[in-house]
Design an enzyme around this catalytic site. Structure first.
Site, short mmCIF file in Angstrom:
data_model
loop_
_atom_site.label_atom_id
_atom_site.label_comp_id
_atom_site.label_asym_id
_atom_site.label_seq_id
_atom_site.Cartn_x
_atom_site.Cartn_y
_atom_site.Cartn_z
N HIS A 1 60.61 -19.14 37.51
CA HIS A 1 61.03 -19.18 38.91
C HIS A 1 62.37 -19.87 39.10
CE1 HIS A 1 58.82 -17.53 42.07
NE2 HIS A 1 57.65 -18.03 41.73
N ARG B 1 61.40 -0.86 38.27
CA ARG B 1 60.29 -0.93 37.31
C ARG B 1 58.99 -1.20 38.09
NH1 ARG B 1 64.40 -3.75 33.81
NH2 ARG B 1 64.30 -2.79 31.75
N ARG C 1 60.84 4.42 38.86
CA ARG C 1 60.17 4.83 37.63
C ARG C 1 58.67 4.66 37.82
NH1 ARG C 1 61.31 1.68 32.13
NH2 ARG C 1 60.05 0.01 33.04
N GLU D 1 64.02 7.74 26.17
CA GLU D 1 63.86 6.52 25.36
C GLU D 1 63.12 6.80 24.07
OE1 GLU D 1 61.89 3.58 27.82
OE2 GLU D 1 60.68 5.08 28.81
N ASN E 1 66.80 0.29 25.63
CA ASN E 1 65.99 -0.80 25.07
C ASN E 1 64.95 -0.24 24.11
OD1 ASN E 1 67.44 -2.17 26.96
ND2 ASN E 1 65.74 -2.49 28.38
N ASP E 2 64.31 0.85 24.53
CA ASP E 2 63.34 1.48 23.65
C ASP E 2 63.99 2.48 22.71
OD1 ASP E 2 60.80 0.32 24.17
OD2 ASP E 2 60.81 1.26 26.14
N ARG F 1 61.86 -4.25 19.12
CA ARG F 1 62.85 -4.96 19.94
C ARG F 1 62.53 -6.42 20.15
NH1 ARG F 1 61.84 -1.79 25.77
NH2 ARG F 1 62.17 -3.64 27.00
N CYS G 1 69.76 3.06 31.98
CA CYS G 1 69.19 1.88 32.64
C CYS G 1 68.74 0.82 31.64
CB CYS G 1 68.06 2.28 33.57
SG CYS G 1 66.74 3.16 32.73
C1 PEP Z 1 64.41 0.88 28.32
O1 PEP Z 1 63.54 1.11 27.49
O2 PEP Z 1 65.64 0.91 28.06
C2 PEP Z 1 64.06 0.56 29.71
C3 PEP Z 1 64.99 0.46 30.65
O3 PEP Z 1 62.76 0.34 29.99
P1 PEP Z 1 61.99 -1.04 29.69
O4 PEP Z 1 63.03 -2.06 29.28
O5 PEP Z 1 61.31 -1.37 30.97
O6 PEP Z 1 61.10 -0.64 28.58
MG MG Z 2 61.47 1.45 28.05
#
Ligand code: PEP
Ligand code: MG
Length: 573
Positions: A191, A298, A334, A433, A456-457, A467, A504
């Site tokens: 927080h 998200r 999403r 992803e 990210n994925d 990751r 994203c």
């Molecule tokens: C991603 O995988 O890049 C993504 C934006 O989704 P998350 O980070 O919520 O898995």
């Molecule tokens: Mg993802």
């Protein structure tokens, strides 16, 4: 003596100032038996009403300094103070056990805190425990006549040092005087960290031991962008931090000028800069930093922050709030992406060997379609309040996309038959992803309205490097030519069908990646709100044709990620 510490950098900025040690007040007490239980109950009632008064004042201040949404945490605190179950349990404890109010308060609140904390996987319950702890401290201080430190009275420039800061501590900070804060515990999503970012106060948390090295009046140098803290810095270090502070403030002033500007490169090419959000209250940040859209909402946080599945109406309200808040600007929502590291305490599945490769996101939604249909209906109902775009996560095959889209169409037809208004202009896209989807993006592009690349994925699946696993993090390479080639394929495939491609994942706001992505022709960049203005500023200095040359060279001539980074440096000097 000079001492250097490293913590988690949670809020950008640099400051050098005197330390203000936030000492925990002594709230110890003796357990006493009492005869006059009525008098004891009256003491409790007084302490409760004084606490309510304090909290209302803190809440009003927070509304002014942080905004209505951030101040909501104090509504939760005020609710604790008027929770009949809690209050009658404390009163009952006084009467049944004939003990003083302090002892009854502690016994009962400890019990509630223990109960909520035992629900380990549920962040919502954990927050309730933190709320009760914060409120108990205040009631106890009134019972004991001990003053809680009043951070709102600080009237000189200081850096606050504390074990931790509660939300009510943080809300009282006046950014003109409090130049930074440093704590022993906490993380990026605690927080106090979130509030520090909204207040734009530099902050380093999780130093583990800052309170052991600082005494009142020591000088501190804090770098909230790097996580560095120096206690009693040398003159040279002070000069170094002051220079960094000046440079940072100048940069920030430059970035702020771009708040209402369009995102264009030096040669006039437009890109869309959007913000990622987890809850409707994150909108303030996106708009405050000049976001042109929401590129990723998200929605799983709606599910994670709730003790049970959010109802269709609860979801509708959240989506409507975001769409209305963006006043017609695009909002990419999403559908829920549970699984992997995001669990729901009320949706239990058998343990899996590889949760990231397992039952998650769209796979759950298609298998448990009732839950999915509820979300789709809420989205469709909200669609008339703004510019909604729906995005499915973790799509691996065209069959999955077709099935999800068919469910959406079915729910839409049902709503229309029920006489409910639904927008007829909702774009439907997918996250890219999973490498399989990136490779056949040309086929997907014929059926979807847009792509948003979830790096990210995508990076973890392409490099087969978890990751979250430190030991293989060296393989987590956004600039690896393999990743760049996949991204290029996705963007080119979208454009060949007249569709748009966004990103994203964190890579969209990465200052080394941005020149490459501009060169590859990515249309939309969605990132955390605080990265938007620096990215707009960076783009304004780039020439899109030169970046196209850079991207082409990176893809055809580079063998490694390091070579790509060197090339970016050469092209952006
Ligand atoms: C991603 O995988 O890049 C993504 C934006 O989704 P998350 O980070 O919520 O898995
Ligand atoms: Mg993802």
């Amino acid at each position: 003596m000079t001492k250097q510490l490293k913590g988690i950098a949670v809020s950008d900025g640099i400051a050098v100032a005197k330390a203000y040690l936030l000492v925990e007040p002594d709230l110890s007490f003796e357990k006493r038996s009492v005869e006059n239980v009525e008098a004891e109950a009256a003491r409790l009632s007084d302490a409760l009403s004084q606490s309510t008064k304090d909290l209302q004042a803190i809440r009003d201040k927070a509304v002014k300094s942080l905004g209505e949404e951030e101040a909501q945490v104090f509504d939760a605190h005020l609710m604790v103070l008027s929770d009949p179950e809690l209050i009658s349990a404390i009163e009952g404890n006084i009467k049944d056990n004939k003990v003083n109010a302090e002892s009854a308060l502690k016994d009962v609140t400890d019990m509630f805190i223990g109960m909520f904390e035992a629900m380990e996987d549920n962040p919502y319950m954990k927050e309730r425990a933190a709320d009760i702890r914060d409120v108990t401290k205040r009631i106890m201080s009134h019972l004991l006549g001990v003053k809680l430190p009043d951070l709102s009275m600080i009237d000189e420039e200081v850096i606050i040092v504390a074990e931790d800061l509660t939300p009510s501590d943080t809300a009282q900070l006046d950014r003109h005087f409090v130049r930074a804060f440093v704590t022993n515990i906490g993380g990026r999503t605690s927080h106090s960290a979130i509030m520090a970012r909204s207040l734009e106060i530099p902050a380093v948390v999780g130093t583990k031991e800052i309170t052991e090295y600082v005494v009142e009046g020591d000088i501190l140098a804090v770098d909230g962008s790097e996580g560095d803290v120096i206690v009693n810095p040398t003159d040279e270090q002070v000069a170094d931090f002051k220079a960094k502070e000046k440079a940072f403030n100048e940069l920030k002033a430059e970035w702020d000028k771009l708040k209402h500007a369009k995102t264009v490169t030096a040669d006039g090419k437009h890109f869309e800069l959007a913000g990622n959000i987890g809850t409707p209250k994150d909108l303030d940040g996106v708009l405050g930093h000049g976001g042109e859209a929401v590129g990723l909402y998200r929605t799983e946080f709606l599910y994670m922050d709730s003790p049970d599945f959010p109802t269709e109406d609860e979801q509708f309200e959240a989506y409507k709030a975001v769409l209305e808040g963006m006043e017609g600007k695009p909002v990419v929502v999403r559908t829920m992406d549970i699984g992997g590291d995001k669990e729901l305490p009320y949706l239990k599945f058998p343990e899996e060997m590889n949760p990231f490769l397992g039952y998650r996101a769209i796979r759950i939604c298609l298998a448990e379609d009732q839950m999915f249909r509820t979300q789709l209906r809420a989205l469709l109902r909200a669609s008339v309040y703004g510019n909604l775009r729906i995005m499915f996560p973790m799509i691996a095959t065209l069959a999955e996309f077709r099935e999800a889209k068919a469910l959406l169409e079915e729910e839409k037809a049902k709503l229309v038959a029920e006489g409910v208004d639904v927008s007829d202009d909702i774009q439907v896209g997918i996250m890219i992803e999973i490498p399989a989807a990136a490779v056949i993006a040309d086929r997907f592009a014929k059926e979807v309205d847009f792509f948003s690349i979830g790096t990210n994925d995508l990076i973890q699946y392409t490099m087969a490097a978890d990751r979250m696993n430190e030991r293989v993090s060296y393989l987590y390479q956004p600039y690896n030519p393999a990743i760049l080639r996949l991204i290029k394929n996705v963007i080119d495939s979208a454009h060949a069908e007249g569709k748009w491609a966004g990103m994203c994942g964190e890579m969209a706001g990465d200052q080394t990646a941005v020149p490459l992505l501009v060169g590859l022709g990515l249309d939309e960049f969605s990132m955390s709100a605080t990265s938007i203005l620096r990215t707009r500023s960076l783009m304004s200095r780039l020439d899109s044709k030169k970046m196209a040359e850079l991207a082409a060279k990176a893809i055809t001539d580079c063998d490694t990620a390091d070579e790509v980074v060197a090339l970016v440096e050469e092209y952006t000097k």
